[in-house]
Design an enzyme around this catalytic site. Structure first.
Site, short mmCIF file in Angstrom:
data_model
loop_
_atom_site.label_atom_id
_atom_site.label_comp_id
_atom_site.label_asym_id
_atom_site.label_seq_id
_atom_site.Cartn_x
_atom_site.Cartn_y
_atom_site.Cartn_z
N GLU A 1 -21.47 -81.75 13.38
CA GLU A 1 -21.24 -83.00 14.04
C GLU A 1 -20.27 -82.78 15.10
O GLU A 1 -19.10 -82.46 14.90
CB GLU A 1 -20.94 -83.93 12.89
N HIS B 1 -9.09 -88.24 4.76
CA HIS B 1 -8.55 -87.27 6.23
C HIS B 1 -7.57 -86.48 5.85
O HIS B 1 -6.91 -86.31 6.77
CB HIS B 1 -8.60 -88.21 7.33
#
Ligand SMILES: Cc1ncc(C[n+]2csc(CCOP(=O)(O)OP(=O)(O)O)c2C)c(N)n1
Ligand SMILES: [Mg+2]
Length: 800
Positions: free
Chosen positions: A491, A589
């Protein structure tokens, strides 16, 4: 009577001969299924799952499967494998008996249950064979639909070979990308997310994937109403059908009992797929399962009488026979003859496979029996053990091992001339059994990552100091330049060169076929990598954040990590999985689920570089090796300054070798990744308090400290701390086990070992969430200080 003698000569003799050969194969395969089930019920095999009811479609598919093509399928495909000549009837039974010989059972050497097919793509030295000259099947796995992700990569390889002119010379790997990747799946398994993800990606990528769905309307006992909207996968995928203005799939539907139509359909499907590189779906309906799902139960429990009747009537072999008679291909008595011969052929193959399997086990056992015979007169216990072993029906290897070990126990403290012989037998059979049951967790070839010779990083006086991401970029550029088979995808990897710009500008330099974006689909990104690596590419597949590895952990664990193992060195996929993690912000994250990784990815190497130079050194090493690996970069390290080595293109870090970041006398702190800087900060403060820390960066977790360097440190400091950002009992527990148990570090400790970890939850996004959730220098200071205070409270008075 000639077998090709026809009642009404409407079909040419030559064609009739082919049809009869197909019928013979269908009958042989069916007989193998019927016999296989009986073998299980007789106790000669543990479990059976067979391809009965799916024979005719597979024969039609095999007709268009050419040299160089690939299969990624599932446990029903025995007839197909036989039709492409990659599975003999004896090998079929050898797998049923789980014969541990590669010669007898080339797919997995007894490591996989029956119906898990594979061709040997590597030679004895672990070198890739010229796959373009072979018929290839990737190695099946049991999780439903898990054949789909790798199928995508197998198909994509053809596209790359066709479209990238720099690959034209790799004739052993591909002939102009003409190879099709054939997929097979059961109707119920199309309910899995992976199926839809892979189908969508194949449509996007327009790769030569020829996907067959074997639809028998059931998934074990669960009928189609529970599995598929509208009960039909081709119906619901009809939106994927290409048209004049839009790319997509070509979709066919055909009945599994209609030999003629099946052959026609596969011919059409092949042409479109091979020539135009368009993915094709063939939905094969009205299939049956004459013996039910597997040997674990009978289908009478869940299929209605009507359904069972219908299945008999629409049995593909029965229908083919009727058709042949109607078409005048052969007289009924000719077909009777073929059926009889097929029975005999399957039986004789079964007998040969059983005899070979038994002899193999018995030879090993007989050697032990000979030794025991020499001691039987002198020691009645030995005579008893010997007799028991001799009387065991269908003995397994463990029976002999047990007898040998029991014998030694019986002889403990006694004089006996046979002891040495038994010990030698145990040593020899342990080595053989290690090879049979435990070998090939990792590559055993000359390209094993453990054998890559290291090259130190070199620096010039004027070596530029760059952002970490630029160090990586230089490394990746060199790798792409050096080998046209290297490619990177994920991605945001293409146009912007990944979210942290490690590949910035490289798509412009090397083109979209080498550095490319993908959809958001972690599982099939890994599948692409596996398929491409199987076909000889050197892919770097990126998972954008370590937290999202969970989407791919199943396929990494079930497929990639055990590929060498489950084929006993017959296949390899040296895929480099790149990701970034540990520290940034927020629940998704900042993850560092290293325990999860260590527990699920045995078979891969797991590398955790503390900065981008170390990461580059690992990429260079792994690109020389044929082992798959996961490289986890530090999410908070891309903008930190590092000096660019002058040999960025070739310096290589050894794997399994930790680095001492700071020497010290009082305590050894073992850590890795982003925590190295945190621990070094704490070590500075501790130094000021009079505590000398030896800080060690493990660098690679699998393998872990292969030369036991950390033990040397513990011998010096007699105290050890393990620190990381995983949960309590995560990777710190693993490191502790390695040092205390494997390296026997416990013997040198003056204090209990300490682990410093993150909290049990993931870090909140709130300001300071990281500080209060992950180990910080103050916490490390205090824990180490406490450890020292234990031995010298006067020197280290209480802080609180
Ligand atoms: C992920 C996963 N879930 C469940 C199973 C157990 N299982 C094995 S085969 C099967 C049914 C598959 O049905 P289908 O795809 O229609 O294939 P068929 O056996 O009918 O040919 C199930 C549920 C499995 N192997 N993997
Ligand atoms: Mg089914």
């Amino acid at each position: 009577m000639s077998q090709t003698k026809t009642a009404v000569p409407s079909i040419s003799a030559k064609k009739a001969e082919t049809i009869l050969a197909d019928y013979r194969l269908a009958c042989e395969s069916r007989e193998a299924s019927l016999l296989g089930r009986k073998e299980v019920f007789m106790g000669k095999a543990k479990f059976g799952i067979f391809g009965d009811g799916k024979e005719v479609a597979q024969i039609a598919m095999a007709k268009v499967f050419r040299i160089g093509d690939f299969r990624s399928g599932y446990y029903r495909d025995q007839t197909f494998m036989m039709a492409i000549n990659e599975l003999s009837l004896t090998a079929y039974f050898a797998q049923l008996y789980a014969h541990t010989s590669v010669q007898a059972e080339p797919a997995s050497a007894g490591r996989q249950m029956t119906g898990h097919f594979a061709t040997r793509m590597l030679d004895e030295n672990g070198k890739l064979k010229p796959l373009a000259k072979l018929k290839n099947s990737s190695a099946d796995i049991s999780p439903t639909a898990a054949q789909m992700p790798r199928l995508l990569g197998l198909a994509q390889a053809s596209k790359l070979f066709r479209e990238n002119p720099d690959l034209k010379n790799f004739k052993d790997l591909s002939i102009n990308g003409n190879e099709i990747a054939f997929g097979t799946i059961g109707n119920a398994s199309t309910s899995e997310g992976m199926f839809f993800e892979a189908i969508n990606a194949a449509g996007v990528l327009q790769v030569p994937m020829l996907m067959s769905v074997w639809d028998d309307e059931y998934g074990i006992s669960v009928p189609k109403e529970y599995q598929t909207t509208k009960g039909s996968i081709s119906k619901i995928l009809s939106g994927f059908q290409r048209n004049k203005s839009e790319e997509g799939f070509e979709i066919f539907t055909v009945n599994g009992w209609d030999y003629e139509e099946l052959c026609r359909t596969y011919e059409k499907a092949e042409k479109i797929c091979r020539e135009e590189h368009v993915p094709v779906l063939v939905h094969v309906t009205e299939m049956t399962q004459p013996q039910g799902h597997s040997t674990s139960g009978s289908h009478e429990r869940y299929k209605s009488k009507e359904r069972l009747e219908w299945e008999k009537e629409f049995d593909c072999i029965r229908k083919m026979r009727e058709w042949m008679i109607n078409q005048g291909v052969a007289l009924p008595e000719v077909l009777d003859g073929i059926e009889k011969e097929a029975k005999a052929t399957a039986k004789s193959a079964k007998d040969i496979a059983w005899r070979t399997f038994e002899e193999d086990t018995k030879n090993n056992q007989n050697a032990l029996l000979d030794i025991l015979a020499n001691g039987a007169n002198e020691h009645p216990e030995i005579a008893g053990i010997k007799e028991h072993l001799e009387k065991t029906t269908n003995p397994e290897r463990l029976d002999a091992v047990r007898a040998a070990k029991k014998s030694l126990r019986a002889l403990a403290g006694k004089e006996s001339g046979i002891k040495e012989g038994i010990k030698k037998w145990i040593a020899d059979s342990s080595a053989d059994n290690f090879d049979r049951y435990n070998s090939y967790v990792h590559s055993q070839s000359e390209w094993s990552a453990l054998k890559v010779s290291p090259i130190a990083a070199e620096y010039a006086e004027d070596s530029p100091v760059l952002d970490g991401r630029e160090i990586l970029q230089a490394c990746f550029e060199a790798a792409l330049k050096a080998d046209p088979l290297v490619l990177a995808f994920g991605e945001d990897v293409g146009k912007i060169g990944d979210v942290n710009q490690g590949f910035a500008g490289l798509q412009e330099k090397f083109g979209k076929l080498r550095v490319t974006d993908t959809g958001i689909r972690e599982c099939t990104i890994i599948g692409q990598g596996i398929g491409l690596a199987l076909r000889g590419f050197r892919p770097i597949a990126e998972i954008q954040y370590l937290d999202y590895l969970l989407y791919a952990i199943q396929i990494l664990s079930d497929d990639l990590a055990n590929l060498q193992y489950r084929t006993k060195g017959g296949q390899k996929a040296p895929l480099i999985v790149r990701t970034r993690g540990h520290r940034l912000e927020g629940i998704w994250h900042a993850g560092s689920p290293i325990g999860m990784i260590l527990n699920s990815l045995r078979g891969m190497y797991v590398l955790v570089p503390r900065n981008m130079t170390q990461a580059a050194g690992f990429y260079n090493t792994m690109l020389q090796s044929d082992d798959p690996c996961l490289i986890i970069e530090c999410l908070n390290g891309y903008r930190l300054k590092e000096k660019l080595p002058t040999n960025i293109n070739e310096f290589r870090l050894p794997i399994g070798v930790p680095e001492i970041l700071r020497e010290g006398m009082d305590v050894t702190i073992v850590t890795y990744g982003s925590m190295c800087r945190v621990v070094m900060d704490a070590a500075n403060d501790l130094e000021a308090a009079g505590i000398s820390c030896e800080v060690i960066d493990a660098q690679t977790l699998l393998p872990f400290d292969i030369h036991h360097a950390i033990l040397q440190s513990v011998k010096k400091t007699n105290r050890v701390v393990f620190a990381d950002e995983d949960i309590p009992g995560g990777a710190t527990a693993f490191m502790m086990q390695q040092i205390l148990e494997v390296q026997k570090g416990y013997a040198y400790l003056d204090a209990a070992p300490v682990t410093i970890t993150a909290k049990e939850h993931r870090p909140p996004y709130a300001s300071d969430g990281d500080y209060f959730s992950k180990p910080n220098p103050e916490e490390i200071f205090e824990k180490v200080y406490e450890l020292m205070r234990e031995s010298d409270p006067d020197r280290f008075p209480s802080i609180y």
